[in-house]
Design an enzyme around this catalytic site. Structure first.
Site, mmCIF file in Angstrom:
data_model
loop_
_atom_site.group_PDB
_atom_site.id
_atom_site.type_symbol
_atom_site.label_atom_id
_atom_site.label_comp_id
_atom_site.label_asym_id
_atom_site.label_seq_id
_atom_site.Cartn_x
_atom_site.Cartn_y
_atom_site.Cartn_z
ATOM 1 C CB SER A 1 -5.358 -9.683 -0.102
ATOM 2 O OG SER A 1 -5.364 -9.713 -0.599
ATOM 3 C CG ASP B 1 1.277 -0.411 4.025
ATOM 4 O OD1 ASP B 1 1.759 -0.880 4.638
ATOM 5 O OD2 ASP B 1 1.604 -0.051 2.400
#
Length: 288
Positions: free
Chosen positions: A248, A108
């Site tokens: 991240s 995602d």
């Protein structure tokens, strides 16, 4: 900041986190703080706390603030904040496009794509990089000249597990020790985040897309990148690992003529927009 969904709708959103990071990275006092915040030891301390039972007190507030739909996730009792943060999703909420000709997103996030030139820099949100500087391997970097660099940036509200993008064989893994900047575009405009941040990468000889390198990049307050140890065969959609708390990034390096990236993603990147994607979603097709 601006994003587009796959239907072409423009989404403009500046969060409190964005404003905080802008001040942190653009002011002198903030840059002094960054020198401390980006040290791995601080993330280790934060990771230790977020893995303790007491950290569960932060879960309810986070769910409410980020508007997380918990019906999407497997029901369970969480032992810590990190246990919650890396929660597994219900498989039907992230269907993987198993068409062998389809390139899927490994995670995602918000995606941008860049054509890789021979020994020439490319841009990730106004910062310039080369494949060699990311990999620290000249020979491996040369394999991707003429190919694509696919950058999937995760924010804290995203699902923080990621998968393999095709059937294949893992032929190598490498960990590069570094520091931990945020991967928010506000920071990447100022610091060479993808050169400096701690990261791990896996080289995969895939069935349909040639030699693919998948890179996981850590960020500020990420306790650690948790890649499951694998050598040998892997399958499309197989879970590769997870990020503990923080934003991240997952980067895919694709060889020349391996895949045609979806037109909307290319166009959005050219216009300066990231594209919202989900893990397992079609982001390109095999060049036959």
């Amino acid at each position: 900041m601006t994003y587009k969904d796959r239907q072409g709708n423009l989404i403009e959103q500046t969060t409190g986190q964005d404003r905080f990071l802008h001040n942190l990275y653009t002011r002198k006092a903030g840059r002094i703080v960054i020198k401390v915040m980006t040290r791995p030891f601080l993330s280790k301390i934060a990771g230790f706390y977020l893995s303790r039972s007491i950290s569960k007190i932060h879960i309810k507030r986070f769910v409410k603030k980020q508007k997380i739909n918990m019906d999407d996730y497997m029901p369970q009792k969480y032992t810590s904040y990190n246990d919650f943060f890396t929660r597994p999703i219900k498989p039907e909420r992230r269907p993987v496009d198993m068409n062998t000709n389809v390139l899927i997103s490994p995670a995602d996030g918000k995606v941008t794509v860049y054509k890789i030139g021979e020994n020439t820099p490319f841009e990730i949100k106004n910062s310039r990089y080369t494949v060699e500087s990311i990999l620290r391997d000249k020979e491996l970097a040369a394999k991707y000249t003429g190919g694509w660099c696919v950058v999937v940036r995760l924010s804290v509200d995203n699902y923080h597990r990621y998968c393999y993008i095709d059937d294949g064989i893992v032929v190598g893994n490498r960990y590069i020790k570094g520091i931990l900047h945020t991967v928010n575009p506000i920071a990447t405009a100022i610091a060479d985040v993808y050169k400096e941040n701690s990261r791990e990468y896996t080289v995969i000889q895939t069935k349909n897309f040639g030699t693919v390198t998948q890179i996981e990049v850590g960020a500020t307050m990420v306790g650690r990148i948790v890649n499951y140890p694998v050598t040998g065969p892997v399958t499309k959609g197989q879970e590769k690992g997870k990020f503990e708390f923080g934003g991240s990034t997952v980067v895919l390096l694709l060889q020349q003529d391996a895949a045609a990236i979806s037109d909307d993603i290319i166009q959005n990147t050219l216009e300066g927009h990231e594209t919202l994607v989900k893990m397992g979603e079609n982001i390109g097709t095999k060049i036959i």
